[in-house]
Each structure stands twice: as C-alpha cells, then as structure tokens.
Design a protein around this motif. Sequence first.
Motif, PDB file in Angstrom:
ATOM      1  N   GLY A 184      -2.363 -10.344   8.734  1.00 40.36           N
ATOM      2  CA  GLY A 184      -2.876  -9.090   9.258  1.00 40.36           C
ATOM      3  C   GLY A 184      -1.819  -8.106   9.723  1.00 40.36           C
ATOM      4  N   ARG A 185      -0.567  -8.528   9.791  1.00 41.46           N
ATOM      5  CA  ARG A 185       0.485  -7.603  10.201  1.00 41.46           C
ATOM      6  C   ARG A 185       0.730  -6.538   9.139  1.00 41.46           C
ATOM      7  NH1 ARG A 185       5.701 -11.028  11.620  1.00 41.46           N
ATOM      8  NH2 ARG A 185       4.706 -12.554  10.234  1.00 41.46           N
ATOM      9  N   ARG A 186       1.063  -5.339   9.588  1.00 38.01           N
ATOM     10  CA  ARG A 186       1.435  -4.241   8.699  1.00 38.01           C
ATOM     11  C   ARG A 186       2.786  -3.710   9.177  1.00 38.01           C
ATOM     12  NH1 ARG A 186      -2.441  -1.585   5.839  1.00 38.01           N
ATOM     13  NH2 ARG A 186      -1.512   0.449   6.333  1.00 38.01           N
ATOM     14  N   LEU A 187       3.745  -3.672   8.289  1.00 37.20           N
ATOM     15  CA  LEU A 187       5.088  -3.253   8.663  1.00 37.20           C
ATOM     16  C   LEU A 187       5.230  -1.735   8.571  1.00 37.20           C
ATOM     17  CD1 LEU A 187       7.202  -6.006   6.844  1.00 37.20           C
ATOM     18  CD2 LEU A 187       6.112  -6.069   9.101  1.00 37.20           C
ATOM     19  N   ASP A 188       6.213  -1.211   9.256  1.00 37.42           N
ATOM     20  CA  ASP A 188       6.501   0.220   9.154  1.00 37.42           C
ATOM     21  C   ASP A 188       6.858   0.570   7.715  1.00 37.42           C
ATOM     22  OD1 ASP A 188       6.078   0.534  11.850  1.00 37.42           O
ATOM     23  OD2 ASP A 188       8.204   0.347  12.384  1.00 37.42           O
ATOM     24  N   PRO A 189       6.558   1.786   7.270  1.00 40.60           N
ATOM     25  CA  PRO A 189       6.796   2.158   5.871  1.00 40.60           C
ATOM     26  C   PRO A 189       8.257   2.005   5.462  1.00 40.60           C
ATOM     27  CG  PRO A 189       5.393   3.781   6.949  1.00 40.60           C
ATOM     28  CD  PRO A 189       5.913   2.879   8.028  1.00 40.60           C
ATOM     29  N   VAL A 190       8.456   1.648   4.198  1.00 43.07           N
ATOM     30  CA  VAL A 190       9.791   1.566   3.607  1.00 43.07           C
ATOM     31  C   VAL A 190       9.833   2.459   2.374  1.00 43.07           C
ATOM     32  CG1 VAL A 190      10.246  -0.770   4.460  1.00 43.07           C
ATOM     33  CG2 VAL A 190       9.166  -0.456   2.210  1.00 43.07           C
ATOM     34  N   ASP A 191      11.055   2.873   2.026  1.00 44.08           N
ATOM     35  CA  ASP A 191      11.214   3.725   0.845  1.00 44.08           C
ATOM     36  C   ASP A 191      11.290   2.918  -0.448  1.00 44.08           C
ATOM     37  OD1 ASP A 191      11.719   6.483   2.145  1.00 44.08           O
ATOM     38  OD2 ASP A 191      13.097   5.157   3.209  1.00 44.08           O
ATOM     39  N   GLU A 192      11.899   1.729  -0.339  1.00 41.85           N
ATOM     40  CA  GLU A 192      12.113   0.893  -1.519  1.00 41.85           C
ATOM     41  C   GLU A 192      11.853  -0.562  -1.154  1.00 41.85           C
ATOM     42  OE1 GLU A 192      12.880   1.966  -4.533  1.00 41.85           O
ATOM     43  OE2 GLU A 192      13.294   4.069  -4.053  1.00 41.85           O
ATOM     44  N   VAL A 193      11.558  -1.382  -2.181  1.00 43.64           N
ATOM     45  CA  VAL A 193      11.382  -2.821  -1.994  1.00 43.64           C
ATOM     46  C   VAL A 193      12.221  -3.542  -3.051  1.00 43.64           C
ATOM     47  CG1 VAL A 193       9.776  -4.767  -1.963  1.00 43.64           C
ATOM     48  CG2 VAL A 193       9.052  -2.536  -1.070  1.00 43.64           C
ATOM     49  N   ILE A 194      13.024  -4.490  -2.602  1.00 45.14           N
ATOM     50  CA  ILE A 194      13.785  -5.352  -3.511  1.00 45.14           C
ATOM     51  C   ILE A 194      13.180  -6.747  -3.407  1.00 45.14           C
ATOM     52  CG2 ILE A 194      16.048  -6.291  -4.090  1.00 45.14           C
ATOM     53  CD1 ILE A 194      17.311  -3.913  -2.644  1.00 45.14           C
ATOM     54  N   VAL A 195      12.576  -7.224  -4.478  1.00 44.24           N
ATOM     55  CA  VAL A 195      11.899  -8.523  -4.484  1.00 44.24           C
ATOM     56  C   VAL A 195      12.827  -9.549  -5.130  1.00 44.24           C
ATOM     57  CG1 VAL A 195       9.881  -9.822  -5.241  1.00 44.24           C
ATOM     58  CG2 VAL A 195       9.650  -7.396  -4.639  1.00 44.24           C
ATOM     59  N   LEU A 196      13.268 -10.527  -4.352  1.00 45.14           N
ATOM     60  CA  LEU A 196      14.194 -11.559  -4.825  1.00 45.14           C
ATOM     61  C   LEU A 196      13.644 -12.920  -4.428  1.00 45.14           C
ATOM     62  CD1 LEU A 196      17.454  -9.688  -3.758  1.00 45.14           C
ATOM     63  CD2 LEU A 196      16.539  -9.879  -6.082  1.00 45.14           C
ATOM     64  N   THR A 197      12.476 -13.230  -4.964  1.00 43.65           N
ATOM     65  CA  THR A 197      11.744 -14.436  -4.593  1.00 43.65           C
ATOM     66  C   THR A 197      11.887 -15.551  -5.617  1.00 43.65           C
ATOM     67  OG1 THR A 197       9.767 -13.442  -5.565  1.00 43.65           O
ATOM     68  CG2 THR A 197      10.055 -13.211  -3.197  1.00 43.65           C
ATOM     69  N   GLU A 200       0.839  -1.201   0.000  1.00 43.23           N
ATOM     70  CA  GLU A 200       0.000   0.000   0.000  1.00 43.23           C
ATOM     71  C   GLU A 200       0.870   1.245   0.000  1.00 43.23           C
ATOM     72  OE1 GLU A 200      -2.214  -0.575   3.532  1.00 43.23           O
ATOM     73  OE2 GLU A 200      -3.239  -2.391   2.818  1.00 43.23           O
ATOM     74  N   ARG A 201       0.337   2.324  -0.525  1.00 42.50           N
ATOM     75  CA  ARG A 201       1.058   3.595  -0.584  1.00 42.50           C
ATOM     76  C   ARG A 201       0.667   4.448   0.624  1.00 42.50           C
ATOM     77  NH1 ARG A 201       4.917   5.086  -4.666  1.00 42.50           N
ATOM     78  NH2 ARG A 201       3.526   4.146  -6.192  1.00 42.50           N
ATOM     79  N   ALA A 202       1.684   4.821   1.411  1.00 46.30           N
ATOM     80  CA  ALA A 202       1.435   5.702   2.554  1.00 46.30           C
ATOM     81  C   ALA A 202       1.235   7.137   2.062  1.00 46.30           C
ATOM     82  CB  ALA A 202       2.606   5.634   3.530  1.00 46.30           C
ATOM     83  N   ASP A 203       0.784   8.022   2.958  1.00 46.42           N
ATOM     84  CA  ASP A 203       0.519   9.406   2.584  1.00 46.42           C
ATOM     85  C   ASP A 203       1.766  10.110   2.058  1.00 46.42           C
ATOM     86  OD1 ASP A 203      -2.096   9.078   3.320  1.00 46.42           O
ATOM     87  OD2 ASP A 203      -1.846   9.966   5.317  1.00 46.42           O
ATOM     88  N   ASP A 204       2.949   9.727   2.563  1.00 45.98           N
ATOM     89  CA  ASP A 204       4.189  10.373   2.129  1.00 45.98           C
ATOM     90  C   ASP A 204       4.805   9.702   0.907  1.00 45.98           C
ATOM     91  OD1 ASP A 204       5.070   8.014   3.204  1.00 45.98           O
ATOM     92  OD2 ASP A 204       6.384   8.921   4.731  1.00 45.98           O
ATOM     93  N   GLY A 205       4.094   8.754   0.300  1.00 50.43           N
ATOM     94  CA  GLY A 205       4.576   8.081  -0.902  1.00 50.43           C
ATOM     95  C   GLY A 205       5.344   6.812  -0.636  1.00 50.43           C
ATOM     96  N   ARG A 206       5.724   6.583   0.621  1.00 53.80           N
ATOM     97  CA  ARG A 206       6.428   5.353   0.935  1.00 53.80           C
ATOM     98  C   ARG A 206       5.469   4.164   0.900  1.00 53.80           C
ATOM     99  NH1 ARG A 206      10.232   5.741   5.994  1.00 53.80           N
ATOM    100  NH2 ARG A 206       8.355   6.542   7.058  1.00 53.80           N
ATOM    101  N   LEU A 207       6.045   2.948   1.051  1.00 53.75           N
ATOM    102  CA  LEU A 207       5.252   1.735   0.890  1.00 53.75           C
ATOM    103  C   LEU A 207       5.083   1.015   2.221  1.00 53.75           C
ATOM    104  CD1 LEU A 207       6.831   0.339  -2.405  1.00 53.75           C
ATOM    105  CD2 LEU A 207       4.866   1.865  -2.142  1.00 53.75           C
ATOM    106  N   VAL A 208       3.899   0.480   2.415  1.00 51.85           N
ATOM    107  CA  VAL A 208       3.580  -0.311   3.599  1.00 51.85           C
ATOM    108  C   VAL A 208       3.264  -1.727   3.143  1.00 51.85           C
ATOM    109  CG1 VAL A 208       1.992  -0.638   5.531  1.00 51.85           C
ATOM    110  CG2 VAL A 208       2.714   1.680   4.876  1.00 51.85           C
ATOM    111  N   LEU A 209       3.987  -2.704   3.678  1.00 48.30           N
ATOM    112  CA  LEU A 209       3.741  -4.102   3.360  1.00 48.30           C
ATOM    113  C   LEU A 209       2.754  -4.684   4.363  1.00 48.30           C
ATOM    114  CD1 LEU A 209       6.310  -3.521   1.708  1.00 48.30           C
ATOM    115  CD2 LEU A 209       7.091  -5.829   2.264  1.00 48.30           C
ATOM    116  N   ALA A 210       1.701  -5.285   3.839  1.00 47.10           N
ATOM    117  CA  ALA A 210       0.691  -5.928   4.676  1.00 47.10           C
ATOM    118  C   ALA A 210       0.766  -7.430   4.460  1.00 47.10           C
ATOM    119  CB  ALA A 210      -0.705  -5.412   4.317  1.00 47.10           C
ATOM    120  N   GLY A 211       0.746  -8.196   5.566  1.00 52.64           N
ATOM    121  CA  GLY A 211       0.871  -9.644   5.485  1.00 52.64           C
ATOM    122  C   GLY A 211      -0.461 -10.355   5.482  1.00 52.64           C
ATOM    123  N   GLU A 212      -0.436 -11.615   5.069  1.00 53.99           N
ATOM    124  CA  GLU A 212      -1.646 -12.422   5.060  1.00 53.99           C
ATOM    125  C   GLU A 212      -2.192 -12.637   6.466  1.00 53.99           C
ATOM    126  OE1 GLU A 212      -0.664 -15.998   3.005  1.00 53.99           O
ATOM    127  OE2 GLU A 212      -0.614 -15.048   1.026  1.00 53.99           O
TER     128      GLU A 212
END
Length: 467
Positions: A299-312, A285-297
Amino acid sequence: MNAPATTELPVVVIGAGPAGLAAAAHLVDRGIEPLVLETGPAAGAAVREWSHVRLFSTWGEVVDPAAEKLLAPTGWARPDPATYPSGGDWAESYLQPLADVLGDRVRTGVTVTGVSRTGRDRVVDADREQQPFVVHVSHADGREERLLARAVIDASGTWATPSPAGGSGLPALGERAAADRITYRVPDLKDPAIRARYAGRRTAVIGSGASAFTALASLADLARSDDGAGTKGVWILRRGLSGSTFGGGEADQLPARGALGLAAKAAVDAGHADAVTGFRTEAIERADDGRLVLAGEDGRRLDPVDEVIVLTGFRPDLSFLDELRLRLDERLQAPVELAPLIDPNQHSCGTVYPHGHRELSHPEQGVYLVGMKSYGRAPTFLAMTGYEQVRSVAAAIAGDLDAADRVELTLPETGVCGGAGLFDAPEPDRGGGCCAPAPQLVQLGSPAAVAVGVPAEEAPAGGCCGS
C-alpha cells in the motif's frame, strides 16, 4: 529421408558470446566441427550492449584457455592479466578476434527459432536418440533454413529477457505503459544524451545485485559533477538492509566485486541515494506532470521519480527449445542437477561448486544449456564457470569422460556466507556478514577506485556475475 550419421554433423552452438565461442574453441581443439549461430550482427553482441561497464573480473579470469590456444598462432596476446576490461574491451580485444579465427564456423544475423529431433516431436520415443537434431533458423533477410546437428549447446544467455519491476515476477501494472521512462540496463552516463536524461533528475533503481550497485555509484558520480547538481537515486530493495546487502566488501577475493558494494554504500551514506526497503512494486502510475509513482504491494506510494532503472535480474528464453525433453528445476528454470548448487537462497558466486556435463545434462541426450542460460534465474554467474562448463561438455561430446568429469576450476570467494537471500525480512545483523568485516565508507571519484587502488578513469565500474 535418410539423415547423415550424427558424427559427420557439426555441433550447433547457439550464441557467439563468451561461453559460446569458448565452446567452439574446445570443440575445435578436440577435432569436432562447431557451427555457432548468433542472432546479433557481430560476435559478442550482448556484451557490446554494456560496453561502457567495466567487469569486476580481470583479463586473467575472462579468457578461456582453449580460446587462447586457438588465437596464439595469429599473434594474439592476452592483455595484462591483472587489469580490468570493459565490456567493449572484452568484445573488441578478445571475442571478435576469437570469432575471426573461427571463421565461417560463426554465422551472425541468424536467429534460432526451434530445435527438435529429425522426424520426432517431443512425444515420439521410437528410435529418438539415433536421430540427429534439427535446428530451424531465420536470417536477417527473412530467409528460413533447416540445419542438422549431432549435439546442441545453447549458450544464448539471458540478456534479451530481463526480469520486470513487478515484485511478483510479472510486470507491474502500468510498467509497459511507462516504458518511455524505464530502462532495464545500466545507463551509460558518459554518453551526453543519456547523461542529460538523468542529470538533475530523481531516479529509482530497483534491484540488489552488482548491476544495481553500479547504477547507484554512477548516479552518485553524476550528482557530484558540475552538470549533475540535484541528481538523486532512490534505491528500491525487496528486502531489508543488513551487513551482507552490500556484498563481501574487503573480504571478496575479487576486489572489484567487493568494491561495487562499498560504492553503493558510499552513495547511500553520502546522501546521493535513499534506500527504500521491503518494497515490492505492484504498480507504476503516471503522475499529472508525467513523472512516475511506484506503488507497493503493502500500500505504500513513493514520491514521484523522473526515471526508473530496473535491474532485477534475467530469465531464460526456453520457447525455441519446447520440442526437446529438458529437465528443469521448477523454481530456477536451471537443469535439475545444477539447481541445488546455485540456489541463490544458499549460494553466492564463490560458494558454487564447479560443475560440468553431468549437472548440465537432460533426458534429451546431446543437449546442454551452458553459460548464463544454465543458471536460469539464478544471478551469481562468473565467466570462469562458463569456461569450465564448456570444457567439460566438449570433452563429453568427444567421448572423453575422464576429462569431462575432472574439476579444473577454483572459484574466488565472495566474502559472503551463503546466498544473497530472497526474502522480504531483514537478515540478522552479523556485523558485516559472517565472513566479512563490516563495509567501510569510501569516497569515490568513480566506482571502486579507492578499493582497488587505480586511477578513477581506470576503475572497475561494474560488471555482473554474468560477465
């Protein structure tokens, strides 16, 4: 139309990467003409995209013997076999010279859009095996062409189809909309523009393999640098932490591979990265300041991050093979005879038994998926495995079944018993894994520098099993 006898036709090899070019070299060695089709502008196009990453395999392990034989008359000499090439080194010092010596047999800027049997769609049985293969291609200028082949070796890899962040195998909700802050590759932090993107920022790294280790260690290096104050990694793991999370450590027979795990552990232990375990991403999800919030299956929501590196990991593109009769494992999308040997629930790189044409064959005779693509979604691939595959396949196409059935490869052990594990629950703590001593904390100027005893700027900074 009367098609030419299949033995008069070339073997089409899809992809001019390490496995594809090695396949061509083995075919030439047996007097069979290959035609290598590469969608990129140059040989090793995918490898060039991670040119900044250093392999954990040495030069002695990433040069195919038949390729070296083909190169020898040109005066080419293998670099020091004990040293570690980067992706750029591998492409410029080996793959490009090999493509050059193969000459017109390698065509670049050519994308395969479909493969079938001449005059036979997937349904038709009559006289099927006597028909040559037909390969449809499109050129960079938009021109289309139809080629005939006696056999098809698909070595196109999986680089172009990375797996998403979503824990269910689908893109997380909002993942596409957040594309401006997400990358699916290990970033080159020596590039000033890319470095500025991550310096002083909070970055989530999703994944648990060698590429994730490399990214975490690189971010830790950045955090320790003069221009990287405030850089922080958030390591997102779908399972729990255990002794085997960081790989085989000092027990790995590829020292640089073991050192990658130690580098990731050092990043966590030094506080440059926080580990979030048992987290399967459901939404970004996009936070108000443009950063990203990751939400888990869960129900957990992590603190906002500036970038995400997906290496799955990666997955194979099978769309252009749809008119062929392939027999693929329903889970891994790998050939069914190979799948039990590479199941990541059970195996790591060093516990996979060497295999060849029989494990790679399909009901559609004359078609082989080799290299990274042969592993489907399984992550633990080594260049040496690909070279053994294509040696066996070329021998089989030539009719030399004795050579095709021989095993000519011994893989290095990983120092981890069994597979990486794909479950959410933490693995039992075995004090570092049943084969490995507990990983030791190392202080690093660059990933793996201490573990392999080389200067920081020469240290093997990464590379994945698919190198």
